[in-house]
Scaffold this active site. Structure first.
Site, short mmCIF file in Angstrom:
data_model
loop_
_atom_site.label_atom_id
_atom_site.label_comp_id
_atom_site.label_asym_id
_atom_site.label_seq_id
_atom_site.Cartn_x
_atom_site.Cartn_y
_atom_site.Cartn_z
N HIS A 18 0.82 -1.21 0.00
CA HIS A 18 0.00 0.00 0.00
C HIS A 18 0.86 1.27 0.00
CE1 HIS A 18 -3.46 -2.66 1.69
NE2 HIS A 18 -3.32 -2.77 0.38
N ASP A 165 -2.23 -9.01 -7.31
CA ASP A 165 -1.99 -9.31 -5.89
C ASP A 165 -2.69 -10.61 -5.48
OD1 ASP A 165 -1.38 -9.02 -3.20
OD2 ASP A 165 -2.97 -7.57 -2.81
N1 SAM Z 1 -5.35 -6.24 -3.11
C1 SAM Z 1 -6.02 -6.37 -1.82
C2 SAM Z 1 -5.53 -5.26 -0.91
O1 SAM Z 1 -4.35 -4.89 -1.02
O2 SAM Z 1 -6.32 -4.77 -0.10
C3 SAM Z 1 -5.79 -7.72 -1.19
C4 SAM Z 1 -6.02 -8.88 -2.09
S1 SAM Z 1 -5.81 -10.44 -1.39
C5 SAM Z 1 -4.10 -10.59 -1.15
C6 SAM Z 1 -6.12 -11.47 -2.76
C7 SAM Z 1 -7.57 -11.46 -3.22
O3 SAM Z 1 -7.65 -12.13 -4.48
C8 SAM Z 1 -8.53 -12.19 -2.29
O4 SAM Z 1 -9.56 -11.33 -1.92
C9 SAM Z 1 -9.03 -13.37 -3.12
O5 SAM Z 1 -10.39 -13.70 -2.86
C10 SAM Z 1 -8.87 -12.85 -4.53
N2 SAM Z 1 -8.69 -13.89 -5.57
C11 SAM Z 1 -8.20 -15.14 -5.45
N3 SAM Z 1 -8.12 -15.73 -6.66
C12 SAM Z 1 -8.55 -14.83 -7.56
C13 SAM Z 1 -8.68 -14.85 -8.98
N4 SAM Z 1 -8.33 -15.91 -9.69
N5 SAM Z 1 -9.15 -13.74 -9.59
C14 SAM Z 1 -9.48 -12.63 -8.87
N6 SAM Z 1 -9.40 -12.56 -7.52
C15 SAM Z 1 -8.93 -13.65 -6.88
#
Ligand code: SAM
Length: 282
Positions: A18, A165
């Site tokens: 972030h 991410d």
């Molecule tokens: N970027 C967010 C933040 O910094 O606040 C955190 C993201 S977290 C590390 C990863 C997210 O990716 C989770 O909410 C998960 O449900 C989602 N996710 C997992 N596989 C995914 C996919 N194939 N496509 C999109 N989202 C996915």
């Protein structure tokens, strides 16, 4: 899909990601032309650090929880946009609410800039949609990240930031992440890409970095925050971001910020910040 970001919000990896995202957005704002942020794995947008999930792991205490004391002024100047977002979410002072990447981006973006926030998990996507529904700059999608980037890139503005991410919970997720980045670059070569990766006691980071290097995009920077020793038993020893098409002020900013963050978030001697060109600027 087992991963829920609410258990990890505000941890050392979030702080790194972030702080870097905030610096990149600040850089994008130096030009009047609008830009678009693509958050391919967006989470739910806002996290309650007093909630059940955050309380179960307490991870935020080793992350944002350690930033209460101010750093020297030159570091605080770089952290100011990130700090301002957190202060805005906690108007009474203290630290209860922590921004996810879409919330952070929106609070730093201008009226003319746009966000695409994509989240695959069905419940988290609904929570994200509810959270962002009143902001006309935000468009929420619920697709696989790879499909989303294929569908939405390049942006009509021709300026943009792409955050990749993933949770790295599936066995082939690192390969998929690299493939997603390669496809995205073919569609939008000039975008600023932020690819997050975990530092663990395995070769995930090494393999990702080797693939990113092979892509040969000039000005690809590696920014890593290690906080503890890596144990084979698992867990995050730290994390990193590969930044492609790095904005020109970033290297200098990161060289100031990373040692400060490592000193504050690292456990004893283990705290280590690394800033290194994977592919130098031309
Ligand atoms: N970027 C967010 C933040 O910094 O606040 C955190 C993201 S977290 C590390 C990863 C997210 O990716 C989770 O909410 C998960 O449900 C989602 N996710 C997992 N596989 C995914 C996919 N194939 N496509 C999109 N989202 C996915």
């Amino acid at each position: 899909m087992n991963y829920r970001h609410a258990y990890h919000a505000g941890n050392h990896a979030d702080v790194l990601k972030h702080v870097v995202l905030a610096r990149v957005i600040e850089h994008m704002k130096k030009k009047a032309k609008p830009f678009r942020v693509f958050d391919a794995h967006a989470g739910i947008g806002l996290y309650d650090l007093a909630g059940i999930e955050a309380g179960k792991t307490g991870e935020w205490e080793g992350g944002i929880g350690r930033l209460a004391e101010p750093f020297p002024p030159e570091i605080e100047a770089l952290l100011a946009p990130y700090r301002a977002v957190i202060a805005g979410l906690n108007p009474g002072g203290g630290l209860r609410f922590y921004p996810g990447s879409p919330e952070l981006a929106l609070r730093l973006m201008r009226e003319e800039d746009r966000l695409i926030a994509n989240e695959l998990h069905p419940e988290d996507a609904v929570a994200l949609e509810r959270h962002l529904i009143r902001d006309p700059r935000a468009d929420v999608t619920s697709m696989d990240a790879e499909t989303c980037l294929k569908a939405k890139l390049p942006p009509p503005e021709r300026r943009g930031v792409v955050l990749i991410d993933p949770p790295y919970e599936a066995r082939n997720e690192a390969e998929k992440t690299v493939r997603m980045l390669a496809h995205a670059l073919r569609r939008f070569a000039k975008g600023v890409y932020l690819l997050w990766y975990p530092l663990k006691a395995d070769a995930t980071a090494e393999n990702i970095l080797a693939s990113v290097k092979a892509m040969g995009v000039p000005a690809t920077l590696r920014v890593e925050l290690r906080v503890r020793e890596a144990f084979a038993a698992g867990g995050l020893a730290g994390s990193g971001l590969a930044i492609l098409n790095t904005p020109w002020t970033m290297e200098e900013d990161m060289r100031l910020l990373l040692p400060a963050l490592a000193g504050r978030l690292g456990l004893g001697e283990w705290g280590q910040g690394t800033v290194e060109w994977i592919v130098p600027p031309v």
